[in-house]
Design an enzyme around this catalytic site. Structure first.
Site, PDB file in Angstrom:
ATOM      1  CG  ASN A  77      -8.183 -23.155  44.980  1.00 52.12           C
ATOM      2  OD1 ASN A  77      -7.558 -23.630  43.777  1.00 52.12           O
ATOM      3  ND2 ASN A  77      -7.709 -22.018  45.427  1.00 52.12           N
ATOM      4  NE  ARG A  79      -6.986 -19.860  41.857  1.00 47.22           N
ATOM      5  CZ  ARG A  79      -5.516 -20.206  42.223  1.00 47.22           C
ATOM      6  NH1 ARG A  79      -5.288 -20.945  42.975  1.00 47.22           N
ATOM      7  NH2 ARG A  79      -4.783 -19.327  41.715  1.00 47.22           N
ATOM      8  CG  HIS A  97      -2.582 -13.194  42.013  1.00 47.97           C
ATOM      9  ND1 HIS A  97      -1.521 -12.637  41.934  1.00 47.97           N
ATOM     10  CD2 HIS A  97      -2.530 -14.314  42.732  1.00 47.97           C
ATOM     11  CE1 HIS A  97      -0.591 -13.478  42.766  1.00 47.97           C
ATOM     12  NE2 HIS A  97      -1.191 -14.383  43.100  1.00 47.97           N
ATOM     13  NE  ARG A 102       5.606 -18.135  41.777  1.00 43.52           N
ATOM     14  CZ  ARG A 102       4.580 -17.835  41.913  1.00 43.52           C
ATOM     15  NH1 ARG A 102       3.815 -17.049  41.232  1.00 43.52           N
ATOM     16  NH2 ARG A 102       3.495 -18.333  42.789  1.00 43.52           N
ATOM     17  CD  GLU A 113      -7.682 -15.251  45.254  1.00 40.62           C
ATOM     18  OE1 GLU A 113      -7.025 -15.692  44.281  1.00 40.62           O
ATOM     19  OE2 GLU A 113      -7.072 -15.362  46.434  1.00 40.62           O
TER      20      GLU A 113
END
Ligand code: ADP
Length: 402
Positions: A7, A91, A180, A241, A384
């Site tokens: 990743n 990923r 996600h 955010r 993940e």
């Protein structure tokens, strides 16, 4: 069969080596500050002592080489040779409309990942660097791309199109993609497994609440809506955010605060959200503590976050015509009993109630709704890397010898 999961971020690289026979992690680690002073590799081999190397790591290629060397090192390694790695899973953040599933990487795939870089300028180029570095060092090992956006590609047009001129969708592929995806897919599948049901019989709402946060509605095994949009800025209020805001605020702020396009983007991505509201921190641990000590803005940030999550849950119940399970995952979702309780408080009309005692769990798979509640609530730690490894093994099953 062993799968190497990579990743890559712009200056970091996370990896795991997974033995697919029992899905155990043989080693994992993190390379940080690639191309910056003070680069490090932290390697954690299972059953052996962890090691940190401080060396100059000028680029991703050097980083991957160091990781491959340490994986085969006589002291810190967990395999004898790179031949033992059957395939590499990467990923990749953005797969646009091109990729609705994981794929074997070839020239055409590389070109398309590059084309998607316009939509994920910080992520896709870094993911490509990782792929190129592995290609150079292990040219005969198959590589697979697993996309953050892929799971959401089943959304219907009514969920992914914005209220903008249709030509913009045709011209720029401007639409909701969602992110996600591997996490939402994993926890939805785990919830179905725990309930001993097929995903195709269940309506599940998955809440991935970390620094970045998103919610997905998974109806009968398919994602039908999710809160992040064209970029990971839309939806919930997040660590730094803003999440969704009235779009008219953007030109207003650009004019009043004299910000150009790049600056407003940074403002909304890095200085807003929980950090912006509290003026303190983007980390919920700090914010929960400050609220406990009487900080009003910290309390307000918590209230806003929980309210937004609850509104999304309500919206997705309506979108799916009901719900069978709600799942909490990622940093905050897995660890904060307080936040889970606050979000679920008031959802009794759905036929569920959080069990205060069972909810006192942290980072562990557990049902947290009261016994025999018709709608289940779960904490399920996300994984993940395991989804990437499984997808990689699956895509390569014809190519590799067991
Ligand atoms: P990401 O992968 O998006 O960077 P994570 O899923 O690792 O984020 O989540 C990190 C966030 O989880 C932290 O910023 C913090 O807000 C929250 N978090 C982690 N542990 C706790 C905890 N014990 N209590 C409250 N919040 C927590």
């Amino acid at each position: 069969m062993k799968i190497f999961v990579v990743n890559c971020g712009s200056s970091s690289l996370k990896y795991q080596l997974i033995n697919m026979v029992d899905e155990s992690v043989l080693a994992k680690g993190l390379v940080e500050r690639i191309g910056i002073d003070g680069s490090t590799l932290k390697h954690v081999p299972t059953g052996k002592e962890s090691v940190t190397l401080n060396e100059v790591i000028a680029n991703h290629s050097v980083g991957i080489k160091m990781v491959l060397d340490i994986l085969t090192d006589s002291n810190h390694g967990v395999i004898e040779s790179l031949e033992e790695i059957a395939a590499i899973g990467h990923r990749v953040v953005h797969g646009g409309e091109k990729f609705s599933d994981s794929v074997l990487i070839g020239l055409d795939v590389l070109k398309n990942i590059e084309l998607c870089s316009v939509m994920a300028p910080l992520h896709n180029p870094a993911n490509l660097l990782g792929i190129e570095a592995c290609e150079k060092l292990m040219p005969s090992t198959p590589q697979v791309a697993v996309f953050d956006t892929a799971f959401h590609q089943t959304m219907p047009k009514q969920a992914y199109l914005y209220g903008l001129p249709y030509e913009l969708y045709e011209k720029y592929a401007l639409r909701r993609y969602g992110f996600h995806g591997t996490s939402h897919k994993y926890v939805a599948q785990r919830a179905a497994d725990i309930m001993d049901e097929h995903m195709t019989n269940l309506r599940i709402i998955t809440c991935h609440l970390g620094n970045g946060a998103s919610i997905a509605a998974v109806k009968y095994g398919k994602c039908i809506d999710t809160s992040m949009g064209y970029t990971p800025l839309e939806g919930l209020v997040m660590g730094t955010r803003s999440g969704e805001i009235d779009p008219a605020i953007i030109p207003f702020l650009m004019e009043k605060e004299k910000l150009n396009a790049k600056e407003i983007d940074e403002y909304l991505n890095k200085k807003s959200g929980i950090l912006g509201i509290t003026g303190l921190s983007s980390d919920f641990r700090d914010v929960e503590q400050a609220a406990e000590e009487g900080n009003e803005r910290a309390q307000l940030a918590i209230d806003i976050f929980a309210y937004k999550v609850k509104k999304y849950i309500g919206g997705y119940v309506a979108a799916m015509g009901g719900v069978d399970a709600i799942v909490f995952t990622a940093g905050l979702g897995e660890n904060s009993a307080f936040m889970r309780d606050k979000i679920c408080n008031g959802l009794e009309y759905l036929g569920t109630r959080i069990d205060k005692e069972r909810n006192m769990v942290r980072g562990k798979e557990q049902e947290i709704s009261v016994k025999r509640a018709p709608v289940k609530i779960f904490v399920i730690p996300t994984n993940e890397e395991l989804v990437i490894a499984r997808d990689t093994a699956n895509v390569c099953k014809e190519l590799i010898k067991f």
